[in-house]
Design a protein around this motif. Structure first.
Motif, PDB file in Angstrom:
ATOM      1  N   PHE A  73      48.567  34.660  15.893  1.00  0.00           N
ATOM      2  CA  PHE A  73      49.214  33.601  16.645  1.00  0.00           C
ATOM      3  C   PHE A  73      48.817  32.254  16.075  1.00  0.00           C
ATOM      4  O   PHE A  73      47.862  32.144  15.307  1.00  0.00           O
ATOM      5  CB  PHE A  73      48.883  33.698  18.142  1.00  0.00           C
ATOM      6  N   THR A  74      49.584  31.230  16.446  1.00  0.00           N
ATOM      7  CA  THR A  74      49.335  29.878  15.961  1.00  0.00           C
ATOM      8  C   THR A  74      49.147  28.945  17.146  1.00  0.00           C
ATOM      9  O   THR A  74      49.919  28.979  18.099  1.00  0.00           O
ATOM     10  CB  THR A  74      50.506  29.382  15.078  1.00  0.00           C
ATOM     11  N   LEU A  75      48.107  28.117  17.047  1.00  0.00           N
ATOM     12  CA  LEU A  75      47.789  27.140  18.085  1.00  0.00           C
ATOM     13  C   LEU A  75      47.836  25.742  17.493  1.00  0.00           C
ATOM     14  O   LEU A  75      47.562  25.561  16.301  1.00  0.00           O
ATOM     15  CB  LEU A  75      46.388  27.377  18.641  1.00  0.00           C
ATOM     16  N   LEU A 101      43.991  32.150   9.304  1.00  0.00           N
ATOM     17  CA  LEU A 101      44.971  32.496   8.271  1.00  0.00           C
ATOM     18  C   LEU A 101      45.466  31.245   7.557  1.00  0.00           C
ATOM     19  O   LEU A 101      45.576  31.225   6.339  1.00  0.00           O
ATOM     20  CB  LEU A 101      46.145  33.254   8.894  1.00  0.00           C
ATOM     21  N   THR A 102      45.798  30.220   8.325  1.00  0.00           N
ATOM     22  CA  THR A 102      46.207  28.924   7.767  1.00  0.00           C
ATOM     23  C   THR A 102      45.659  27.830   8.664  1.00  0.00           C
ATOM     24  O   THR A 102      45.396  28.056   9.850  1.00  0.00           O
ATOM     25  CB  THR A 102      47.745  28.754   7.680  1.00  0.00           C
ATOM     26  N   ILE A 103      45.522  26.649   8.086  1.00  0.00           N
ATOM     27  CA  ILE A 103      45.041  25.516   8.857  1.00  0.00           C
ATOM     28  C   ILE A 103      45.669  24.244   8.303  1.00  0.00           C
ATOM     29  O   ILE A 103      45.867  24.114   7.095  1.00  0.00           O
ATOM     30  CB  ILE A 103      43.502  25.430   8.843  1.00  0.00           C
ATOM     31  N   HIS A 104      46.005  23.335   9.203  1.00  0.00           N
ATOM     32  CA  HIS A 104      46.549  22.034   8.795  1.00  0.00           C
ATOM     33  C   HIS A 104      46.052  20.983   9.781  1.00  0.00           C
ATOM     34  O   HIS A 104      46.137  21.165  11.000  1.00  0.00           O
ATOM     35  CB  HIS A 104      48.080  22.038   8.811  1.00  0.00           C
ATOM     36  N   GLN A 105      45.535  19.893   9.231  1.00  0.00           N
ATOM     37  CA  GLN A 105      45.137  18.770  10.072  1.00  0.00           C
ATOM     38  C   GLN A 105      46.029  17.594   9.710  1.00  0.00           C
ATOM     39  O   GLN A 105      46.176  17.252   8.538  1.00  0.00           O
ATOM     40  CB  GLN A 105      43.675  18.395   9.863  1.00  0.00           C
ATOM     41  N   SER A 106      46.625  16.984  10.713  1.00  0.00           N
ATOM     42  CA  SER A 106      47.512  15.844  10.467  1.00  0.00           C
ATOM     43  C   SER A 106      46.702  14.602  10.113  1.00  0.00           C
ATOM     44  O   SER A 106      45.507  14.523  10.383  1.00  0.00           O
ATOM     45  CB  SER A 106      48.372  15.559  11.703  1.00  0.00           C
ATOM     46  N   THR A 116      46.505  22.341  13.437  1.00  0.00           N
ATOM     47  CA  THR A 116      47.314  23.539  13.635  1.00  0.00           C
ATOM     48  C   THR A 116      46.631  24.686  12.917  1.00  0.00           C
ATOM     49  O   THR A 116      46.346  24.592  11.715  1.00  0.00           O
ATOM     50  CB  THR A 116      48.742  23.340  13.080  1.00  0.00           C
ATOM     51  N   VAL A 117      46.339  25.762  13.649  1.00  0.00           N
ATOM     52  CA  VAL A 117      45.664  26.919  13.058  1.00  0.00           C
ATOM     53  C   VAL A 117      46.430  28.194  13.378  1.00  0.00           C
ATOM     54  O   VAL A 117      46.842  28.422  14.508  1.00  0.00           O
ATOM     55  CB  VAL A 117      44.199  27.060  13.553  1.00  0.00           C
ATOM     56  N   SER A 118      46.632  28.987  12.340  1.00  0.00           N
ATOM     57  CA  SER A 118      47.167  30.339  12.522  1.00  0.00           C
ATOM     58  C   SER A 118      45.978  31.279  12.465  1.00  0.00           C
ATOM     59  O   SER A 118      45.152  31.189  11.546  1.00  0.00           O
ATOM     60  CB  SER A 118      48.179  30.676  11.431  1.00  0.00           C
ATOM     61  N   LEU A 119      45.898  32.157  13.437  1.00  0.00           N
ATOM     62  CA  LEU A 119      44.705  32.989  13.609  1.00  0.00           C
ATOM     63  C   LEU A 119      45.045  34.471  13.640  1.00  0.00           C
ATOM     64  O   LEU A 119      46.125  34.866  14.088  1.00  0.00           O
ATOM     65  CB  LEU A 119      44.005  32.618  14.917  1.00  0.00           C
ATOM     66  N   ASP A 120      44.096  35.265  13.200  1.00  0.00           N
ATOM     67  CA  ASP A 120      44.167  36.714  13.314  1.00  0.00           C
ATOM     68  C   ASP A 120      43.037  37.114  14.263  1.00  0.00           C
ATOM     69  O   ASP A 120      41.863  36.844  13.984  1.00  0.00           O
ATOM     70  CB  ASP A 120      43.984  37.362  11.950  1.00  0.00           C
ATOM     71  N   GLU A 145      47.800  24.224  22.636  1.00  0.00           N
ATOM     72  CA  GLU A 145      49.043  24.914  22.972  1.00  0.00           C
ATOM     73  C   GLU A 145      49.307  26.073  22.012  1.00  0.00           C
ATOM     74  O   GLU A 145      49.046  25.966  20.816  1.00  0.00           O
ATOM     75  CB  GLU A 145      50.229  23.961  22.874  1.00  0.00           C
ATOM     76  N   LEU A 146      49.850  27.144  22.547  1.00  0.00           N
ATOM     77  CA  LEU A 146      50.345  28.263  21.738  1.00  0.00           C
ATOM     78  C   LEU A 146      51.723  27.853  21.217  1.00  0.00           C
ATOM     79  O   LEU A 146      52.590  27.496  22.010  1.00  0.00           O
ATOM     80  CB  LEU A 146      50.451  29.527  22.585  1.00  0.00           C
ATOM     81  N   ILE A 147      51.912  27.893  19.900  1.00  0.00           N
ATOM     82  CA  ILE A 147      53.227  27.497  19.376  1.00  0.00           C
ATOM     83  C   ILE A 147      53.972  28.639  18.712  1.00  0.00           C
ATOM     84  O   ILE A 147      55.189  28.553  18.536  1.00  0.00           O
ATOM     85  CB  ILE A 147      53.145  26.272  18.431  1.00  0.00           C
ATOM     86  N   SER A 148      53.282  29.713  18.354  1.00  0.00           N
ATOM     87  CA  SER A 148      53.988  30.885  17.833  1.00  0.00           C
ATOM     88  C   SER A 148      53.055  32.084  17.843  1.00  0.00           C
ATOM     89  O   SER A 148      51.848  31.953  17.955  1.00  0.00           O
ATOM     90  CB  SER A 148      54.490  30.636  16.404  1.00  0.00           C
ATOM     91  N   MET A 149      53.663  33.262  17.732  1.00  0.00           N
ATOM     92  CA  MET A 149      52.899  34.492  17.652  1.00  0.00           C
ATOM     93  C   MET A 149      53.725  35.561  16.978  1.00  0.00           C
ATOM     94  O   MET A 149      54.955  35.503  16.997  1.00  0.00           O
ATOM     95  CB  MET A 149      52.461  34.948  19.034  1.00  0.00           C
ATOM     96  N   THR A 150      53.055  36.517  16.404  1.00  0.00           N
ATOM     97  CA  THR A 150      53.726  37.659  15.783  1.00  0.00           C
ATOM     98  C   THR A 150      53.824  38.760  16.818  1.00  0.00           C
ATOM     99  O   THR A 150      52.832  39.114  17.435  1.00  0.00           O
ATOM    100  CB  THR A 150      52.921  38.159  14.568  1.00  0.00           C
ATOM    101  N   ILE A 151      55.033  39.255  16.991  1.00  0.00           N
ATOM    102  CA  ILE A 151      55.237  40.358  17.943  1.00  0.00           C
ATOM    103  C   ILE A 151      55.742  41.551  17.184  1.00  0.00           C
ATOM    104  O   ILE A 151      56.592  41.449  16.355  1.00  0.00           O
ATOM    105  CB  ILE A 151      56.237  39.963  19.042  1.00  0.00           C
TER     106      ILE A 151
END
Length: 151
Positions: A73-75, A101-106, A116-120, A145-151
């Protein structure tokens, strides 16, 4: 693909769901936890019609239930621009046994930034709500906030 076959999915907070949908989730949970409970008994216990239960039962599910296999998921975190903020977030994620998994700082604007972090989460039994609550305890994190997830 025929547009009739395509179904959109939405993430929606529980507090804005109609009462019948919330009760359907409660009934599904009760049935899952007590295999001896019949649908008739469960809908009676939660004061919901069987037709309403059947209408929603295959269309509504908790986010964490669908994450049992993937757990990705991504937060997005809204933070103050403080030196070491990213390191503090990463330390918290590591303590929770989450893999980044990924990370981005504005780029900070007006002393505010987003991370923004995508996590496993395969390495943990935590639910998304637990992760969000834990990240919100970090000083200078104003919102998660939760902004996406893998289903």
């Amino acid at each position: 693909m025929d547009s009739k076959d395509y179904k959109k999915f939405y993430l929606i907070r529980e507090d804005v769901l109609p009462e019948s949908v919330v009760k359907t989730l409660m009934i599904k949970d009760a049935l899952k936890n007590d295999p001896t409970l019949s649908i008739f008994e469960a809908v009676k216990q939660f004061d919901l019609s069987r037709s309403a239960f059947y209408k929603y039962r295959d269309t509504i599910f908790p986010v964490d239930e669908k994450m049992e296999n993937t757990k990705e998921f991504t937060l997005i975190l809204y933070v103050n621009d403080i030196i070491g903020m990213l390191a503090e977030v990463l330390n918290k994620l590591s303590a929770l046994n989450l893999s980044v998994l990924t990370i981005h700082q504005s780029i900070p604007m007006d002393n505010r930034a987003t991370i923004t972090v995508s996590l496993d989460a395969k390495g943990t039994n935590l639910e998304i709500d637990d992760v969000i609550a834990s990240l919100q305890t970090i000083d200078y994190v104003s919102k998660v906030e939760l902004i996406s997830m893998t289903i």
